[in-house]
Write a protein that holds these residues in place. Structure first.
Motif, PDB file in Angstrom:
ATOM      1  N   UNK A  85       0.845  -1.190   0.000  1.00 25.47           N
ATOM      2  CA  UNK A  85       0.000   0.000   0.000  1.00 25.47           C
ATOM      3  C   UNK A  85       0.881   1.242   0.000  1.00 25.47           C
ATOM      4  N   UNK A  86       0.364   2.294  -0.641  1.00 26.70           N
ATOM      5  CA  UNK A  86       1.079   3.560  -0.781  1.00 26.70           C
ATOM      6  C   UNK A  86       0.183   4.685  -0.291  1.00 26.70           C
ATOM      7  N   UNK A  87       0.757   5.585   0.496  1.00 28.06           N
ATOM      8  CA  UNK A  87       0.074   6.817   0.852  1.00 28.06           C
ATOM      9  C   UNK A  87       0.456   7.844  -0.216  1.00 28.06           C
ATOM     10  N   UNK A  88      -0.509   8.323  -1.010  1.00 25.71           N
ATOM     11  CA  UNK A  88      -0.175   9.237  -2.107  1.00 25.71           C
ATOM     12  C   UNK A  88       0.468  10.534  -1.606  1.00 25.71           C
ATOM     13  N   UNK A  89       1.401  11.040  -2.393  1.00 26.40           N
ATOM     14  CA  UNK A  89       2.023  12.331  -2.104  1.00 26.40           C
ATOM     15  C   UNK A  89       1.007  13.423  -2.401  1.00 26.40           C
ATOM     16  N   UNK A  90       1.060  14.499  -1.628  1.00 22.48           N
ATOM     17  CA  UNK A  90       0.136  15.614  -1.871  1.00 22.48           C
ATOM     18  C   UNK A  90       0.400  16.233  -3.235  1.00 22.48           C
ATOM     19  N   UNK A  91       1.663  16.454  -3.525  1.00 22.06           N
ATOM     20  CA  UNK A  91       2.053  17.029  -4.812  1.00 22.06           C
ATOM     21  C   UNK A  91       3.149  16.153  -5.384  1.00 22.06           C
ATOM     22  N   UNK A  92       2.838  15.432  -6.421  1.00 25.56           N
ATOM     23  CA  UNK A  92       3.827  14.562  -7.044  1.00 25.56           C
ATOM     24  C   UNK A  92       4.763  15.399  -7.899  1.00 25.56           C
ATOM     25  N   UNK A  93       6.073  15.361  -7.619  1.00 26.52           N
ATOM     26  CA  UNK A  93       7.008  16.123  -8.450  1.00 26.52           C
ATOM     27  C   UNK A  93       7.077  15.553  -9.858  1.00 26.52           C
ATOM     28  N   UNK A  94       7.293  16.439 -10.807  1.00 23.71           N
ATOM     29  CA  UNK A  94       7.444  15.982 -12.183  1.00 23.71           C
ATOM     30  C   UNK A  94       8.705  15.150 -12.297  1.00 23.71           C
ATOM     31  N   UNK A  95       8.641  14.089 -13.082  1.00 21.63           N
ATOM     32  CA  UNK A  95       9.805  13.220 -13.246  1.00 21.63           C
ATOM     33  C   UNK A  95      10.483  13.494 -14.586  1.00 21.63           C
ATOM     34  N   UNK A  96      10.786  14.750 -14.810  1.00 24.25           N
ATOM     35  CA  UNK A  96      11.464  15.139 -16.033  1.00 24.25           C
ATOM     36  C   UNK A  96      12.862  15.622 -15.658  1.00 24.25           C
ATOM     37  N   UNK A  97      13.897  14.875 -16.017  1.00 25.46           N
ATOM     38  CA  UNK A  97      15.248  15.236 -15.590  1.00 25.46           C
ATOM     39  C   UNK A  97      15.653  16.660 -15.932  1.00 25.46           C
ATOM     40  N   UNK A  98      15.418  17.110 -17.156  1.00 18.95           N
ATOM     41  CA  UNK A  98      15.816  18.462 -17.537  1.00 18.95           C
ATOM     42  C   UNK A  98      15.021  19.490 -16.748  1.00 18.95           C
ATOM     43  N   UNK A  99      13.720  19.290 -16.623  1.00 17.96           N
ATOM     44  CA  UNK A  99      12.883  20.205 -15.849  1.00 17.96           C
ATOM     45  C   UNK A  99      13.413  20.306 -14.416  1.00 17.96           C
ATOM     46  N   UNK A 100      13.715  19.175 -13.804  1.00 15.39           N
ATOM     47  CA  UNK A 100      14.193  19.175 -12.424  1.00 15.39           C
ATOM     48  C   UNK A 100      15.532  19.886 -12.287  1.00 15.39           C
ATOM     49  N   UNK A 101      16.430  19.731 -13.270  1.00 16.17           N
ATOM     50  CA  UNK A 101      17.712  20.419 -13.227  1.00 16.17           C
ATOM     51  C   UNK A 101      17.507  21.928 -13.308  1.00 16.17           C
ATOM     52  N   UNK A 102      16.638  22.361 -14.197  1.00 10.77           N
ATOM     53  CA  UNK A 102      16.370  23.793 -14.348  1.00 10.77           C
ATOM     54  C   UNK A 102      15.694  24.330 -13.094  1.00 10.77           C
ATOM     55  N   UNK A 103      14.743  23.584 -12.553  1.00 11.24           N
ATOM     56  CA  UNK A 103      14.028  24.024 -11.360  1.00 11.24           C
ATOM     57  C   UNK A 103      14.976  24.179 -10.168  1.00 11.24           C
ATOM     58  N   UNK A 104      15.976  23.279 -10.060  1.00 13.73           N
ATOM     59  CA  UNK A 104      16.951  23.402  -8.972  1.00 13.73           C
ATOM     60  C   UNK A 104      17.857  24.614  -9.191  1.00 13.73           C
ATOM     61  N   UNK A 105      18.190  24.904 -10.440  1.00 13.76           N
ATOM     62  CA  UNK A 105      19.077  26.033 -10.738  1.00 13.76           C
ATOM     63  C   UNK A 105      18.388  27.370 -10.461  1.00 13.76           C
ATOM     64  N   UNK A 106      17.081  27.441 -10.724  1.00  8.05           N
ATOM     65  CA  UNK A 106      16.307  28.656 -10.500  1.00  8.05           C
ATOM     66  C   UNK A 106      15.057  28.322  -9.681  1.00  8.05           C
ATOM     67  N   UNK A 107      15.225  28.056  -8.382  1.00  4.82           N
ATOM     68  CA  UNK A 107      14.131  27.547  -7.575  1.00  4.82           C
ATOM     69  C   UNK A 107      12.939  28.479  -7.448  1.00  4.82           C
ATOM     70  N   UNK A 108      13.118  29.763  -7.566  1.00  2.00           N
ATOM     71  CA  UNK A 108      11.995  30.694  -7.419  1.00  2.00           C
ATOM     72  C   UNK A 108      11.256  30.943  -8.717  1.00  2.00           C
ATOM     73  N   UNK A 109      11.697  30.333  -9.793  1.00  2.84           N
ATOM     74  CA  UNK A 109      11.114  30.564 -11.109  1.00  2.84           C
ATOM     75  C   UNK A 109      10.099  29.491 -11.491  1.00  2.84           C
ATOM     76  N   UNK A 110      10.388  28.254 -11.141  1.00  2.06           N
ATOM     77  CA  UNK A 110       9.564  27.126 -11.559  1.00  2.06           C
ATOM     78  C   UNK A 110       8.888  26.471 -10.367  1.00  2.06           C
ATOM     79  N   UNK A 111       7.678  25.992 -10.603  1.00  4.97           N
ATOM     80  CA  UNK A 111       7.013  25.173  -9.579  1.00  4.97           C
ATOM     81  C   UNK A 111       6.224  24.082 -10.287  1.00  4.97           C
ATOM     82  N   UNK A 112       6.244  22.876  -9.731  1.00  2.00           N
ATOM     83  CA  UNK A 112       5.552  21.753 -10.391  1.00  2.00           C
ATOM     84  C   UNK A 112       4.053  21.964 -10.421  1.00  2.00           C
TER      85      UNK A 112
END
Length: 112
Positions: A85-112
């Motif tokens: 059994x799994x307890x669902x996450x409230x907000x599932x992060x996108x599993x896109x490697x490039x998106x995640x790299x960009x989001x980490x580089x500019x954390x205040x610019x992007x939100x899932x």
């Protein structure tokens, strides 16, 4: 925890009954990759099934946290059997490697 997601043994493909080349009639848990408390993403491999001739990855249908595991490595499993059994996450992060790299580089610019 009232919205738990149940992960069950998938239905055997119809071809297994007519051909039988993939399955020896017994399906076992070859590798268990999660345990209670683990955080997982959608489509992460939870466990690997062994059919005698084929190993099948079972992916997570939902991002979240593993609550309970009902099987162990080497266990035989039947169609429809509860695996975990799994307890669902409230907000599932996108599993896109490039998106995640960009989001980490500019954390205040992007939100899932």
């Amino acid at each position: 925890m009232n919205n738990l997601v149940e992960v069950r043994m998938p239905k055997y493909p119809d071809c297994w009954e007519t051909c039988g080349n993939c399955a020896s009639g017994e399906v076992v848990i070859q590798t268990l990759l999660v345990r209670p408390g683990d955080e997982i993403g959608r489509d992460d491999t939870l466990l690997v099934l062994e059919t005698g001739k084929v190993a099948l990855d079972i992916p997570s249908p939902q991002a979240g946290r593993v609550i309970e595991v009902f099987v162990d490595e080497g266990d035989r499993v039947a169609e429809g059997q509860l695996l975990l059994t799994i307890e669902p996450a409230e907000h599932s992060p996108l599993k896109l490697p490039l998106y995640n790299q960009v989001a980490r580089a500019w954390p205040n610019t992007f939100s899932p």
